[in-house]
Design a protein around this motif. Structure first.
Motif, PDB file in Angstrom:
ATOM      1  N   ARG A   5     -10.808  42.279  70.707  1.00 20.58           N
ATOM      2  CA  ARG A   5     -12.182  41.798  70.827  1.00 20.58           C
ATOM      3  C   ARG A   5     -12.985  42.317  69.635  1.00 20.58           C
ATOM      4  O   ARG A   5     -12.783  43.462  69.189  1.00 20.58           O
ATOM      5  CB  ARG A   5     -12.811  42.277  72.130  1.00 20.58           C
ATOM      6  CG  ARG A   5     -12.075  41.838  73.410  1.00 20.58           C
ATOM      7  CD  ARG A   5     -12.062  40.311  73.571  1.00 20.58           C
ATOM      8  NE  ARG A   5     -13.341  39.699  73.303  1.00 20.58           N
ATOM      9  CZ  ARG A   5     -14.347  39.604  74.215  1.00 20.58           C
ATOM     10  NH1 ARG A   5     -14.170  40.103  75.431  1.00 20.58           N
ATOM     11  NH2 ARG A   5     -15.487  39.032  73.896  1.00 20.58           N
ATOM     12  N   ILE A   6     -13.901  41.494  69.141  1.00 27.89           N
ATOM     13  CA  ILE A   6     -14.676  41.839  67.953  1.00 27.89           C
ATOM     14  C   ILE A   6     -16.157  41.639  68.228  1.00 27.89           C
ATOM     15  O   ILE A   6     -16.569  40.577  68.716  1.00 27.89           O
ATOM     16  CB  ILE A   6     -14.238  40.979  66.749  1.00 27.89           C
ATOM     17  CG1 ILE A   6     -12.731  41.187  66.490  1.00 27.89           C
ATOM     18  CG2 ILE A   6     -15.059  41.338  65.510  1.00 27.89           C
ATOM     19  CD1 ILE A   6     -12.164  40.296  65.406  1.00 27.89           C
ATOM     20  N   LEU A  35     -18.079  38.175  68.643  1.00 28.33           N
ATOM     21  CA  LEU A  35     -17.845  37.312  67.478  1.00 28.33           C
ATOM     22  C   LEU A  35     -16.473  36.657  67.516  1.00 28.33           C
ATOM     23  O   LEU A  35     -15.980  36.202  66.484  1.00 28.33           O
ATOM     24  CB  LEU A  35     -17.958  38.152  66.197  1.00 28.33           C
ATOM     25  CG  LEU A  35     -19.292  38.837  65.908  1.00 28.33           C
ATOM     26  CD1 LEU A  35     -19.145  39.781  64.716  1.00 28.33           C
ATOM     27  CD2 LEU A  35     -20.383  37.806  65.646  1.00 28.33           C
ATOM     28  N   ASP A  36     -15.853  36.601  68.691  1.00 24.28           N
ATOM     29  CA  ASP A  36     -14.429  36.263  68.751  1.00 24.28           C
ATOM     30  C   ASP A  36     -14.080  35.118  69.693  1.00 24.28           C
ATOM     31  O   ASP A  36     -12.911  34.933  70.028  1.00 24.28           O
ATOM     32  CB  ASP A  36     -13.641  37.511  69.167  1.00 24.28           C
ATOM     33  CG  ASP A  36     -14.180  38.120  70.474  1.00 24.28           C
ATOM     34  OD1 ASP A  36     -14.952  37.447  71.186  1.00 24.28           O
ATOM     35  OD2 ASP A  36     -13.833  39.278  70.766  1.00 24.28           O
ATOM     36  N   ASN A  37     -15.080  34.355  70.137  1.00 25.24           N
ATOM     37  CA  ASN A  37     -14.826  33.247  71.082  1.00 25.24           C
ATOM     38  C   ASN A  37     -14.047  33.706  72.308  1.00 25.24           C
ATOM     39  O   ASN A  37     -13.171  33.004  72.810  1.00 25.24           O
ATOM     40  CB  ASN A  37     -14.069  32.103  70.384  1.00 25.24           C
ATOM     41  CG  ASN A  37     -14.944  31.332  69.413  1.00 25.24           C
ATOM     42  OD1 ASN A  37     -16.075  30.960  69.745  1.00 25.24           O
ATOM     43  ND2 ASN A  37     -14.456  31.107  68.200  1.00 25.24           N
ATOM     44  N   LEU A  92      -8.562  39.885  59.009  1.00 23.14           N
ATOM     45  CA  LEU A  92      -9.739  39.367  59.699  1.00 23.14           C
ATOM     46  C   LEU A  92     -10.617  38.611  58.710  1.00 23.14           C
ATOM     47  O   LEU A  92     -10.908  39.109  57.619  1.00 23.14           O
ATOM     48  CB  LEU A  92     -10.530  40.518  60.333  1.00 23.14           C
ATOM     49  CG  LEU A  92      -9.778  41.409  61.321  1.00 23.14           C
ATOM     50  CD1 LEU A  92     -10.721  42.459  61.898  1.00 23.14           C
ATOM     51  CD2 LEU A  92      -9.136  40.603  62.444  1.00 23.14           C
ATOM     52  N   LYS A  93     -11.040  37.409  59.100  1.00 23.84           N
ATOM     53  CA  LYS A  93     -11.909  36.597  58.254  1.00 23.84           C
ATOM     54  C   LYS A  93     -13.031  36.001  59.088  1.00 23.84           C
ATOM     55  O   LYS A  93     -12.816  35.591  60.235  1.00 23.84           O
ATOM     56  CB  LYS A  93     -11.111  35.457  57.601  1.00 23.84           C
ATOM     57  CG  LYS A  93     -10.132  35.880  56.538  1.00 23.84           C
ATOM     58  CD  LYS A  93      -9.461  34.647  55.919  1.00 23.84           C
ATOM     59  CE  LYS A  93      -8.490  35.034  54.815  1.00 23.84           C
ATOM     60  NZ  LYS A  93      -7.823  33.836  54.231  1.00 23.84           N
ATOM     61  N   GLY A  94     -14.218  35.940  58.476  1.00 23.62           N
ATOM     62  CA  GLY A  94     -15.325  35.250  59.111  1.00 23.62           C
ATOM     63  C   GLY A  94     -15.172  33.751  58.959  1.00 23.62           C
ATOM     64  O   GLY A  94     -14.567  33.262  57.992  1.00 23.62           O
ATOM     65  N   VAL A 101     -15.112  35.278  64.052  1.00 23.43           N
ATOM     66  CA  VAL A 101     -14.047  35.938  63.301  1.00 23.43           C
ATOM     67  C   VAL A 101     -12.703  35.421  63.792  1.00 23.43           C
ATOM     68  O   VAL A 101     -12.494  35.241  64.998  1.00 23.43           O
ATOM     69  CB  VAL A 101     -14.110  37.476  63.476  1.00 23.43           C
ATOM     70  CG1 VAL A 101     -12.971  38.148  62.724  1.00 23.43           C
ATOM     71  CG2 VAL A 101     -15.457  38.015  62.993  1.00 23.43           C
ATOM     72  N   GLU A 102     -11.809  35.164  62.853  1.00 25.38           N
ATOM     73  CA  GLU A 102     -10.449  34.790  63.202  1.00 25.38           C
ATOM     74  C   GLU A 102      -9.475  35.795  62.595  1.00 25.38           C
ATOM     75  O   GLU A 102      -9.822  36.531  61.668  1.00 25.38           O
ATOM     76  CB  GLU A 102     -10.133  33.381  62.705  1.00 25.38           C
ATOM     77  CG  GLU A 102     -10.240  33.217  61.195  1.00 25.38           C
ATOM     78  CD  GLU A 102     -10.036  31.788  60.738  1.00 25.38           C
ATOM     79  OE1 GLU A 102     -10.064  30.888  61.599  1.00 25.38           O
ATOM     80  OE2 GLU A 102      -9.830  31.584  59.529  1.00 25.38           O
ATOM     81  N   ALA A 103      -8.252  35.848  63.118  1.00 29.02           N
ATOM     82  CA  ALA A 103      -7.253  36.814  62.662  1.00 29.02           C
ATOM     83  C   ALA A 103      -5.956  36.098  62.333  1.00 29.02           C
ATOM     84  O   ALA A 103      -5.514  35.219  63.078  1.00 29.02           O
ATOM     85  CB  ALA A 103      -7.008  37.871  63.734  1.00 29.02           C
ATOM     86  N   THR A 104      -5.344  36.499  61.202  1.00 31.14           N
ATOM     87  CA  THR A 104      -4.076  35.933  60.779  1.00 31.14           C
ATOM     88  C   THR A 104      -3.041  37.046  60.656  1.00 31.14           C
ATOM     89  O   THR A 104      -3.274  38.046  59.967  1.00 31.14           O
ATOM     90  CB  THR A 104      -4.223  35.232  59.416  1.00 31.14           C
ATOM     91  OG1 THR A 104      -5.225  34.221  59.509  1.00 31.14           O
ATOM     92  CG2 THR A 104      -2.899  34.608  58.982  1.00 31.14           C
ATOM     93  N   LEU A 105      -1.903  36.881  61.304  1.00 32.00           N
ATOM     94  CA  LEU A 105      -0.836  37.873  61.234  1.00 32.00           C
ATOM     95  C   LEU A 105      -0.258  37.909  59.824  1.00 32.00           C
ATOM     96  O   LEU A 105       0.141  36.869  59.282  1.00 32.00           O
ATOM     97  CB  LEU A 105       0.261  37.533  62.247  1.00 32.00           C
ATOM     98  CG  LEU A 105       1.494  38.436  62.248  1.00 32.00           C
ATOM     99  CD1 LEU A 105       1.134  39.857  62.664  1.00 32.00           C
ATOM    100  CD2 LEU A 105       2.552  37.859  63.193  1.00 32.00           C
TER     101      LEU A 105
END
Length: 350
Positions: free
Chosen positions: A119-120, A129-131, A179-181, A187-191
């Motif tokens: 969670r962000i 900020l994380d839907n 982590l990118k805005g 914010v979204e996260a990419t492995l």
């Protein structure tokens, strides 16, 4: 447990605990401040430094339960804000200046164990900020996210979250996400990486990152403290160090890095069942940055400490040389004037 007053200035306090826990140490350092109590079970803190007035800096702490959340404390230990409900938040860390829809935003990132997400939230207002959360360890049988630490790469300020879990395979126990805005102010996260050896003895929860030295440390509980490079672009998953194997009573727990300068300082690790912190040189020993000799064992008044954080920034008196924060059973966090910790390190040096 007793309820503590929100402010205790270098004063003794009384704690009652079950016989199954390590007793309060008679030689333990007395905290400068004990926070107000949360509802359920504190676990891990993170210190947020105010950008213009350090005396208004805050401590963010997790309350670990199905209807838990993030609590915000001022430097007097008073609760001033709580997040929306988070389903068993475990650890928390902070990043500064993540660009979100063109705005540089400070964020708190926490694990949510019961939903297998991170969670962000924005800081200091704790706006989500994380839907509703970002799934982690997707496709794995063993998920249960617990530990988390943030790495901000100095060269380009890209922000990464390094996430640990209750159990997992050796070699890919930790997963690292960029982590990118987004354009919709989220914010979204990419492995980007999987790494990390695991002994199989207990679990990996405590993680700490040293941005300046480019290192990530984590506690392989009941086995030792492991060190790796933090930058995923290096494509280097070789273990750099394994230390502290014979220094602990049982569990290796919460970690914090005190930065005396850009490259020197201390690594403090909770010796959980001994109610103390083990102190190692941040820069390494004998000219070797991957050799960590025990410098000191510091007895504290925490009970079964899970998580810790520290800063060397002047936050105003009494924390004018820095602040050390440690979780304690009793639903609280303990704030220590760094001067007290430094005096104890000098006194207890091995």
């Amino acid at each position: 447990m007793n309820k503590y007053n929100s402010l205790i200035v270098v004063a003794a306090f009384v704690t009652s605990c079950s016989s199954s826990l390590a007793p309060l140490r008679k030689d333990g350092l007395k905290p400068t401040v004990v926070t107000e109590t949360v509802l359920h079970d504190t676990d891990d803190p993170a210190i947020w430094i105010h950008p213009t007035n350090p005396q208004e800096s805050l401590v963010i702490g997790t309350d670990k339960d199905t209807d838990g959340g993030l609590y915000v404390f001022n430097l007097q230990g008073k609760i001033i804000k709580k997040s929306e409900t988070i389903k068993r938040p475990n650890n928390v860390d902070i990043a500064y200046g993540l660009q979100i829809d063109g705005v540089l935003t400070d964020i708190a990132v926490t694990t949510e164990r019961e939903t297998n997400k991170i969670r962000i939230f924005s800081l200091p207002d704790l706006k989500p900020l994380d839907n509703g959360g970002i799934p982690v360890f997707e496709g794995e049988l063993e998920r249960d996210p617990m530990g988390i630490a943030i790495y901000t790469r100095p060269s380009d300020k890209v922000v990464f979250a390094i996430v640990g879990r209750k159990s997992g395979p050796s070699g890919s126990y930790l997963w690292q996400y960029e982590l990118k805005g987004t354009s919709n102010a989220k914010v979204e996260a990419t492995l980007v990486r999987k790494f990390g050896a695991y002994s199989g003895k207990k679990e990996i929860e405590a993680i700490a990152v040293d941005n300046e030295l480019g290192a990530v440390y984590y506690c392989d509980e009941q086995f030792g403290i492991r060190k790796y490079k933090a930058d995923p672009s290096l494509n280097d998953n070789q273990e750099l160090a394994l230390f502290g194997q014979k220094d602990f009573k049982s569990d290796h727990e919460g970690m914090a890095i005190y930065k005396s300068s850009a490259t020197t300082g201390y690594i403090l690790v909770s010796n959980q069942q001994a109610n103390s912190f083990m102190v190692y040189p941040r820069e390494g020993s004998n000219g070797n940055p991957n050799d960590y000799k025990l410098l000191a064992e510091i007895p504290t008044s925490t009970i079964e400490c899970d998580g810790a954080d520290v800063t060397a920034i002047n936050l105003g008196k009494p924390f004018d040389t820095g602040l050390f924060v440690a979780m304690s059973n009793g639903k609280t966090f303990h704030f220590y004037d760094w001067k007290i910790i430094q005096e104890a390190i000098d006194k207890h040096k091995k």
